[in-house]
Design a protein around this motif. Structure first.
Motif, PDB file in Angstrom:
ATOM      1  N   THR A   1       0.754  11.873   3.487  1.00  0.00           N
ATOM      2  CA  THR A   1       0.893  11.725   2.039  1.00  0.00           C
ATOM      3  C   THR A   1      -0.375  12.158   1.296  1.00  0.00           C
ATOM      4  OG1 THR A   1       1.520  10.203   0.298  1.00  0.00           O
ATOM      5  CG2 THR A   1       0.026   9.339   1.958  1.00  0.00           C
TER       6      THR A   1
ATOM      7  N   THR B   1      -7.310   8.146  -1.925  1.00  0.00           N
ATOM      8  CA  THR B   1      -6.741   7.233  -0.954  1.00  0.00           C
ATOM      9  C   THR B   1      -7.411   7.549   0.382  1.00  0.00           C
ATOM     10  OG1 THR B   1      -4.732   6.349   0.001  1.00  0.00           O
ATOM     11  CG2 THR B   1      -4.730   8.725  -0.437  1.00  0.00           C
TER      12      THR B   1
ATOM     13  N   PHE C   1     -12.087  -4.932   4.396  1.00  0.00           N
ATOM     14  CA  PHE C   1     -11.692  -3.681   3.739  1.00  0.00           C
ATOM     15  C   PHE C   1     -12.762  -3.258   2.749  1.00  0.00           C
ATOM     16  CE2 PHE C   1      -8.035  -5.957   5.147  1.00  0.00           C
ATOM     17  CZ  PHE C   1      -7.340  -4.977   5.828  1.00  0.00           C
TER      18      PHE C   1
ATOM     19  N   PHE D   1       0.801  -1.227   0.000  1.00  0.00           N
ATOM     20  CA  PHE D   1       0.000   0.000   0.000  1.00  0.00           C
ATOM     21  C   PHE D   1       0.838   1.285   0.000  1.00  0.00           C
ATOM     22  CE2 PHE D   1      -3.505  -2.404   2.566  1.00  0.00           C
ATOM     23  CZ  PHE D   1      -3.766  -3.178   1.455  1.00  0.00           C
TER      24      PHE D   1
ATOM     25  N   PRO E   1      -4.465 -13.713  -3.802  1.00  0.00           N
ATOM     26  CA  PRO E   1      -5.596 -14.138  -4.642  1.00  0.00           C
ATOM     27  C   PRO E   1      -5.157 -14.235  -6.105  1.00  0.00           C
ATOM     28  CG  PRO E   1      -6.285 -12.468  -3.082  1.00  0.00           C
ATOM     29  CD  PRO E   1      -4.786 -12.553  -2.985  1.00  0.00           C
TER      30      PRO E   1
ATOM     31  N   PHE F   1      -2.720   0.781  12.967  1.00  0.00           N
ATOM     32  CA  PHE F   1      -3.948   0.239  13.565  1.00  0.00           C
ATOM     33  C   PHE F   1      -3.616  -0.668  14.739  1.00  0.00           C
ATOM     34  CE2 PHE F   1      -4.270   1.136   9.092  1.00  0.00           C
ATOM     35  CZ  PHE F   1      -5.336   2.003   9.056  1.00  0.00           C
TER      36      PHE F   1
ATOM     37  N   HIS G   1     -12.254   1.493   5.590  1.00  0.00           N
ATOM     38  CA  HIS G   1     -11.726   1.648   4.232  1.00  0.00           C
ATOM     39  C   HIS G   1     -12.882   1.808   3.241  1.00  0.00           C
ATOM     40  CE1 HIS G   1      -8.865   1.043   0.965  1.00  0.00           C
ATOM     41  NE2 HIS G   1      -9.681   0.138   0.442  1.00  0.00           N
TER      42      HIS G   1
ATOM     43  N   ASP H   1     -11.567 -10.985  -2.342  1.00  0.00           N
ATOM     44  CA  ASP H   1     -11.400  -9.537  -2.150  1.00  0.00           C
ATOM     45  C   ASP H   1     -11.425  -8.856  -3.506  1.00  0.00           C
ATOM     46  OD1 ASP H   1     -10.835  -6.983  -0.895  1.00  0.00           O
ATOM     47  OD2 ASP H   1     -10.160  -8.199   0.787  1.00  0.00           O
ATOM     48  N   MET H   2     -11.400  -7.544  -3.503  1.00  0.00           N
ATOM     49  CA  MET H   2     -11.381  -6.725  -4.709  1.00  0.00           C
ATOM     50  C   MET H   2     -12.616  -7.020  -5.578  1.00  0.00           C
ATOM     51  SD  MET H   2      -8.739  -5.356  -3.681  1.00  0.00           S
ATOM     52  CE  MET H   2      -8.351  -4.158  -4.896  1.00  0.00           C
TER      53      MET H   2
HETATM   54  C1  LIG Z   1      -1.097   7.507   4.773  1.00  0.00           C
HETATM   55  C2  LIG Z   1      -1.930   7.228   5.943  1.00  0.00           C
HETATM   56  C3  LIG Z   1      -2.931   6.311   5.961  1.00  0.00           C
HETATM   57  C4  LIG Z   1      -3.163   5.612   4.703  1.00  0.00           C
HETATM   58  C5  LIG Z   1      -3.848   4.499   4.483  1.00  0.00           C
HETATM   59  C6  LIG Z   1      -3.979   3.824   3.212  1.00  0.00           C
HETATM   60  C7  LIG Z   1      -3.278   4.345   2.039  1.00  0.00           C
HETATM   61  C8  LIG Z   1      -4.702   2.703   3.177  1.00  0.00           C
HETATM   62  C9  LIG Z   1      -4.928   1.874   2.013  1.00  0.00           C
HETATM   63  C10 LIG Z   1      -5.611   0.718   2.176  1.00  0.00           C
HETATM   64  C11 LIG Z   1      -5.845  -0.220   1.130  1.00  0.00           C
HETATM   65  C12 LIG Z   1      -5.346   0.054  -0.221  1.00  0.00           C
HETATM   66  C13 LIG Z   1      -6.513  -1.376   1.415  1.00  0.00           C
HETATM   67  C14 LIG Z   1      -6.699  -2.420   0.467  1.00  0.00           C
HETATM   68  C15 LIG Z   1      -6.989  -3.672   0.840  1.00  0.00           C
HETATM   69  C16 LIG Z   1      -6.881  -4.710  -0.125  1.00  0.00           C
HETATM   70  C17 LIG Z   1      -6.958  -6.027   0.139  1.00  0.00           C
HETATM   71  C18 LIG Z   1      -7.256  -6.545   1.471  1.00  0.00           C
HETATM   72  C19 LIG Z   1      -6.729  -6.920  -0.957  1.00  0.00           C
HETATM   73  C20 LIG Z   1      -6.591  -8.226  -0.837  1.00  0.00           C
HETATM   74  C21 LIG Z   1      -6.295  -9.016  -1.976  1.00  0.00           C
HETATM   75  O1  LIG Z   1      -7.013  -9.241  -2.927  1.00  0.00           O
HETATM   76  C22 LIG Z   1      -3.741   6.063   7.216  1.00  0.00           C
HETATM   77  C23 LIG Z   1      -3.569   4.651   7.654  1.00  0.00           C
HETATM   78  C24 LIG Z   1      -5.170   6.400   6.968  1.00  0.00           C
HETATM   79  C25 LIG Z   1      -3.248   6.892   8.419  1.00  0.00           C
HETATM   80  C26 LIG Z   1      -2.680   8.161   8.097  1.00  0.00           C
HETATM   81  C27 LIG Z   1      -1.565   8.010   7.129  1.00  0.00           C
END
Ligand SMILES: CC1=C(/C=C/C(C)=C/C=C/C(C)=C/C=C/C=C(C)/C=C/C=O)C(C)(C)CCC1
Ligand SMILES: [Fe+2]
Length: 543
Positions: free
Chosen positions: A175, A194, A344, A107, A455, A312, A278, A427-428
């Protein structure tokens, strides 16, 4: 004029220090087709000339993008439907290397936008880095300058450490690397997102230019929000977690506006901080606010080194809750305790009605990781780059919540179908957008063929028959199968599912599956494989 793809494309994003070992065997499918003007764009050189870690046998899915941008015609195998007329966009973290330093988590990577435009059975492709401040600063200085998902810039002195802490609270060190989602707003603007609010960036879907920051013109504030707003042709719903007085603000914005309106607030029922949010689902009349025991953690936000759960913390005793807010009044109509969960991505939600048409419950479906936070560890680059043949991907299922609206204190959470149907990977996900917030039957997602560490299938789930159909290619890493309906379609699965696949041999292609049969109709081959990416959207040509 016939054009060939230039072999002098500026190789190797200097941020990634890429060597040509990733050429993908020699299986380049170079096309010599008429291209649109300016079809091949050279990538400007980046700041430093770094080394890159990782062996030649690494999958292209987990290697940084080789150059800043490229555009050209794609070679099509099979027959693209003639009705498929528009642009598929995919966002995701595609650049994980900074000088000789490599990010550690999926990520963290700088955002890479991919475009495939379909017309008259032909396909044009492009990719480009999003010009966030975080990316530009990293490119200029050859080092991390903003706080990413897991990594924090190294302070060079105690004074700069104190400065960084202060800027964490103002948000200036967070960011704006907009590497997660991409949505088409009702007014036609295309927005990359994001979890940081400042990481909302407007892009041009044709050129992939970074156009501007998307600035909210309201007083709602908030440094972070759900990465997945609910977007329709007329509106936009978002959730803003409140880390000071644990809770969530639900806000709505009209299409064409930059001003979110406060709708209501949910106070958290457990733990010292809100659960990570998320994404969230909506029904026609309600917003569902999930509160999971994987919660934001102020102490981990401050830490310089990644902790096992990053920003977290897991609070199993804090309870798990689902709250339901009326869209019209902002009132909470249900708040129930549910079994512990980790998700998520919500898939969809709808209202369950009795014979008289009264709403009795809310059904909300998600990709649920069996209340196990290990998925975050699975997604560390070291882990996804080193598949040993061992089956290490954490199990996931379609978690179906039933939230009664009769005042009962508890809700239910069960698997909507036997997870073995999709290899216990899930997922996704995407659905037919016409069924957003309504009863629906199908979802398209990434599932698993075991053993695996990520996956590796594209899977169509039938939630009525409780069955799944899958597409699989040995060693390939497919991304989110994005459902695009056929114009004029009546049946829910009348359309295609599009996925970008990073193949084992280093090549990459946009795969188009018939959403009914889930069989391949066509693939459009890029000149070289692209890294894995996350979420997608569809921009129809005439919109
Ligand atoms: C930069 C800060 C944060 C950013 C959090 C971000 C960029 C979270 C991104 C989460 C994502 C892309 C989750 C995707 C999940 C995908 C999965 C489970 C896929 C599985 C496979 O297929 C914070 C954490 C919000 C805090 C401030 C700084
Ligand atoms: Fe997501």
């Amino acid at each position: 004029m016939p054009a060939t793809i230039s072999s002098s494309l500026c190789t190797v994003a200097a941020l990634s220090g890429r060597r040509d070992s990733q050429q993908g065997g020699n299986k380049q499918r170079v096309v010599a087709q008429p291209l649109a003007a300016g079809a091949v764009t050279e990538a400007p050189p980046l700041a430093s000339a770094p080394r890159r870690r990782g062996g030649a046998d690494e999958l292209v899915a987990w290697k940084s993008i080789r150059q800043e941008r490229w555009e050209g015609a794609l070679e099509v195998e099979g027959n693209l439907p003639l009705w498929l007329d528009g642009t598929y966009l995919r966002n995701g973290p595609g650049l994980w290397d900074l000088g000789d330093y490599g990010f550690r988590h999926l990520f963290d990577g700088y955002a890479t936008l991919v475009r495939v435009s379909f017309r008259d059975g032909q396909a044009m492709g492009a990719h480009r880095q999003i010009e966030s401040e975080a990316y530009k600063a990293a490119r200029e200085h050859g080092k991390l300058c903003y706080r990413e998902f897991s990594e924090v810039p190294k302070p060079d002195s105690f004074t700069s450490f104190i400065g960084q802490l202060a800027s964490l609270f103002s948000g200036s060190s967070l960011t704006d690397n907009s590497n997660t989602g991409v949505v088409r707003l009702g007014d036609g603007r295309v927005l990359c997102l994001t979890e940081t609010v400042k990481g909302s960036i407007v892009v041009d879907p044709d050129t992939l230019d970074t156009v501007s920051k998307f600035e909210y013109e309201d007083k709602l504030g908030g440094l972070i929000h759900s990465a997945h707003p609910i977007v329709t042709d007329t509106e936009f719903w978002t959730l803003i977690p409140d880390l000071i007085q644990p809770g969530y603000v639900v806000a709505r914005m009209d299409a064409g506006s930059n001003e979110r309106q406060f709708v209501g607030r949910v106070d958290c029922r457990g733990g010292p901080a809100p659960g990570w949010v998320h994404s969230f689902p909506v029904t026609e009349n309600y917003v569902v606010v999930p509160e999971m025991p994987l919660r934001y953690c102020a102490a981990n936000l401050i830490r310089a080194e990644p902790t096992p759960l990053y920003k977290f913390q897991w609070y199993p005793d804090s309870g798990s809750y689902m709250h339901v807010m009326c869209k019209a009044s902002g009132n909470i109509v249900a708040s129930v305790e549910v079994p512990p969960f980790v998700t998520f991505h919500f898939i969809n939600a709808y209202e369950e009605k009795d014979e008289e048409g009264r709403v009795t419950a809310i059904i909300a479906d998600c990709c649920e990781h069996n209340a196990n936070t290990s998925i975050l560890d699975n997604l560390r680059l070291h882990n996804i780059r080193s598949f040993t043949g061992e089956d290490v991907l954490t199990d996931a299922r379609v978690g179906r919540f039933r939230i009664p609206l009769d005042g009962s204190p508890f809700g239910e959470l069960e698997a909507a179908l036997d997870p073995e149907e999709h290899g216990r990977g899930m997922d996704m996900c995407s659905i037919n957008p016409a069924h957003l917030g309504k009863e629906y039957r199908y979802t398209y997602a990434c599932g698993a063929r075991r053993p695996c560490n990520f996956p590796n299938t594209l899977t169509k789930i039938d939630l009525v028959e409780k069955t799944a159909k899958s597409w699989y290619e040995e060693g390939a890493v497919p991304s989110e199968p994005y459902f695009v309906p056929r114009p004029g379609a009546v049946e829910e699965d009348d359309g295609v599912a599009i996925s970008m696949v990073s193949a084992k041999d280093g090549s990459g292609y946009a795969l188009v599956l018939d959403a009914k049969t889930f069989k391949e109709i066509a693939r459009a081959n890029f000149r070289y494989g692209l890294p894995y990416g996350l979420h997608c959207c569809w921009v129809p040509r005439d919109k």
